[in-house]
Design an enzyme around this catalytic site. Structure first.
Site, short mmCIF file in Angstrom:
data_model
loop_
_atom_site.label_atom_id
_atom_site.label_comp_id
_atom_site.label_asym_id
_atom_site.label_seq_id
_atom_site.Cartn_x
_atom_site.Cartn_y
_atom_site.Cartn_z
N ILE A 36 0.83 -1.22 0.00
CA ILE A 36 0.00 0.00 0.00
C ILE A 36 0.86 1.27 0.00
CG2 ILE A 36 -0.27 0.36 2.50
CD1 ILE A 36 -3.33 0.53 1.97
N HIS A 105 5.91 -12.36 5.60
CA HIS A 105 5.76 -11.83 4.24
C HIS A 105 7.12 -11.49 3.66
CE1 HIS A 105 5.46 -8.47 7.08
NE2 HIS A 105 6.10 -7.73 6.18
P1 5GP Z 1 6.80 -4.89 7.41
O1 5GP Z 1 7.10 -3.49 7.87
O2 5GP Z 1 6.02 -5.66 8.46
O3 5GP Z 1 7.99 -5.65 6.91
O4 5GP Z 1 5.89 -4.75 6.13
C1 5GP Z 1 4.53 -4.50 6.18
C2 5GP Z 1 4.16 -3.84 4.88
O5 5GP Z 1 2.76 -3.94 4.73
C3 5GP Z 1 4.53 -2.36 4.80
O6 5GP Z 1 5.44 -2.15 3.72
C4 5GP Z 1 3.17 -1.67 4.59
O7 5GP Z 1 3.26 -0.59 3.68
C5 5GP Z 1 2.30 -2.79 4.07
N1 5GP Z 1 0.89 -2.65 4.43
C6 5GP Z 1 0.39 -2.28 5.65
N2 5GP Z 1 -0.96 -2.30 5.61
C7 5GP Z 1 -1.30 -2.69 4.35
C8 5GP Z 1 -2.57 -2.89 3.71
O8 5GP Z 1 -3.65 -2.73 4.29
N3 5GP Z 1 -2.55 -3.27 2.41
C9 5GP Z 1 -1.37 -3.47 1.72
N4 5GP Z 1 -1.46 -3.85 0.45
N5 5GP Z 1 -0.16 -3.29 2.31
C10 5GP Z 1 -0.13 -2.92 3.60
#
Ligand code: 5GP
Ligand code: ZN
Length: 118
Positions: A36, A105
């Protein structure tokens, strides 16, 4: 039970289709969708449908799903046209590394210079 959907998990909800996402690929064990808040022209997240809090727990609990996530990450890069120029697969693990969503992820990043860090 390990791998079961968690009621308050954002990515479990995306995997179940309860929250919309721009899905670019799907298999029986994985879903790939656009981040997102993209940090590169191509920024796709690949998740296992099963819930594990991070990549290490996924690999320990369901090695086939972990391998499927990696394989899908490579196929996303090909599909997005960044396999030739190079891309990164990143698994942030733990708050200190920037993990904010505790459903394993892979970030697939490409389409710009990615020489920073390692
Ligand atoms: P992390 O920081 O946990 O490695 O990555 C989480 C990712 O999920 C972030 O890059 C963030 O932008 C993405 N993200 C968070 N909420 C959403 C959402 O509701 N939809 C999508 N498509 N991505 C999301
Ligand atoms: Zn989950």
């Amino acid at each position: 039970m390990a791998g079961e959907a968690q009621p308050d998990c954002l990515f479990c909800k995306i995997a179940a289709g309860e929250i919309p996402a721009q899905v670019v690929r799907e298999t029986d064990t994985t879903v790939a969708f656009r981040d997102i808040a993209p940090k590169a022209p191509t920024h796709v997240l690949v998740i296992p449908r099963a819930h594990y809090p991070d990549a290490g727990e996924l690999a320990a609990g369901d090695p086939r799903a972990a391998a499927a996530v990696l394989h899908e990450a490579a196929l996303v890069a090909e599909q997005e046209g960044v396999a030739g120029t190079g891309y990164r697969i990143i698994f942030n693990t733990g708050e200190g590394a920037g993990q904010t969503v505790f459903h394993a992820h892979a970030h697939v990043l490409g389409g710009r210079d990615l020489h920073q860090l390692v």
